[in-house]
Scaffold this active site. Structure first.
Site, PDB file in Angstrom:
ATOM      1  N   THR A 194       0.845  -1.186   0.000  1.00  0.00           N
ATOM      2  CA  THR A 194       0.000   0.000   0.000  1.00  0.00           C
ATOM      3  C   THR A 194       0.880   1.236   0.000  1.00  0.00           C
ATOM      4  OG1 THR A 194      -1.825  -1.094   1.151  1.00  0.00           O
ATOM      5  CG2 THR A 194      -1.768   1.302   1.246  1.00  0.00           C
ATOM      6  N   PHE A 196       1.278   5.201   0.796  1.00  0.00           N
ATOM      7  CA  PHE A 196       0.755   6.223   1.695  1.00  0.00           C
ATOM      8  C   PHE A 196       1.372   7.569   1.353  1.00  0.00           C
ATOM      9  CE2 PHE A 196       0.288   2.283   3.964  1.00  0.00           C
ATOM     10  CZ  PHE A 196      -0.864   2.420   4.724  1.00  0.00           C
TER      11      PHE A 196
END
Length: 300
Positions: A194, A196
């Protein structure tokens, strides 16, 4: 769900008191302690005081109001794509992107103490996490139920004390709430990561060794407008690493686009590409110039 489950609430209150007492060191994130966003905060700044927030809006507002210096917000996942709503929240916030980081997502199937995998019937977690594990969960015969976030799901199963109910969350969440790890590496693919973004009230100052620029724009409503707007990046050899679109203004004909560009606006090639972008757009807004994080850092 409108609040944190009881096992998480005491920890949340303690972390909030510490973070709000020292705003310059504080970084807001969405979720309960133990969420992957919590791990992202640690990756951004090991000395930071993490501030848990119930929603993305709450985490962003904490920066806008000056309660904390920064927020860390997930924007995209290598398995499940864009994180919902964040593409709209970023331009609306008025904040600047000052950094990015990647977190390798290693999901665990968590049960309450004494639970056995054979007895689990349902599993709760954030929709992103459930989507990243959907094949494995189907193979295990488990019914997936959406929940507010991964770590809060781990706290919720402890609060319910139901051995037939499991959660998909991190190893950190298991440690914080005393869950039993029933299955490790539950994600459908090992490359699960992921991305960020780090948000602050003011843009990043000083020279940037490996700059990346994020912009949002709306093209004119004419044929081939997007093709022409982006053509300058191709002709000037500027790499686009992200392109997203979403409808705006209540119309199905007006679309906003969010792009990531390798380089900074002061680079001659980028400057020429941005000039062409502006010519074919109704408006262009700079969201941030920041250091590009290598994808390999997610495994560190």
């Amino acid at each position: 769900m409108e609040s944190y489950p009881a096992p998480a609430r005491q920890l949340v209150d303690r972390m909030r008191r510490a973070a709000l007492a020292d705003a310059p060191r504080a970084i807001a994130f969405q979720g309960a302690p133990g969420a992957y966003s919590h791990e992202a905060v640690r990756r951004v700044d090991r000395e930071a005081l993490a501030l848990p927030c119930f929603s993305f809006e709450d985490a962003i507002q904490a920066v806008v109001d000056g309660e904390v210096a920064r927020a860390v917000i997930p924007v995209e996942n290598s398995l499940h794509g864009r994180v919902a709503d964040v593409h709209a929240l970023l331009p609306e916030s008025g904040l600047s992107i000052v950094g990015e980081t990647y977190v390798k997502v290693e999901h665990c199937l968590l049960g309450v103490p004494g639970a056995e995998l054979a007895g689990v019937r349902e599993v709760i977690s954030h929709p992103q996490a459930l989507g990243q594990c959907r094949h494995r969960l189907r193979h295990l015969g488990l019914r997936a139920i959406a929940y507010a976030d991964t770590a809060a799901a781990a706290a919720e199963i402890v609060a319910r004390a139901d051995p037939s109910l499991a959660a998909v969350a991190s190893r950190l969440a298991a440690e914080l709430y005393g869950c039993r790890i029933l299955v490790e590496n539950l994600e459908d693919a090992a490359h699960n990561r992921t991305r960020f973004l780090v948000l602050a009230r003011t843009p990043l100052a000083g020279p940037i060794a490996r700059p990346k620029t994020t912009l949002v724009f709306e093209v004119k409503n004419i044929p081939a407008a997007l093709y022409k707007a982006l053509g300058g990046f191709a002709t000037n050899g500027v790499n686009l690493t992200r392109l997203e679109s979403h409808l705006s203004g209540g119309s199905f004909t007006a679309a906003q686009f969010l792009i990531d560009v390798v380089g900074a606006p002061e680079d001659p090639a980028v400057a020429r590409a941005l000039e062409e972008l502006a010519f074919h757009s109704k408006w262009v807004r700079l969201l941030g110039i920041y250091e590009e994080a290598p994808l390999e850092s997610a495994t560190a």
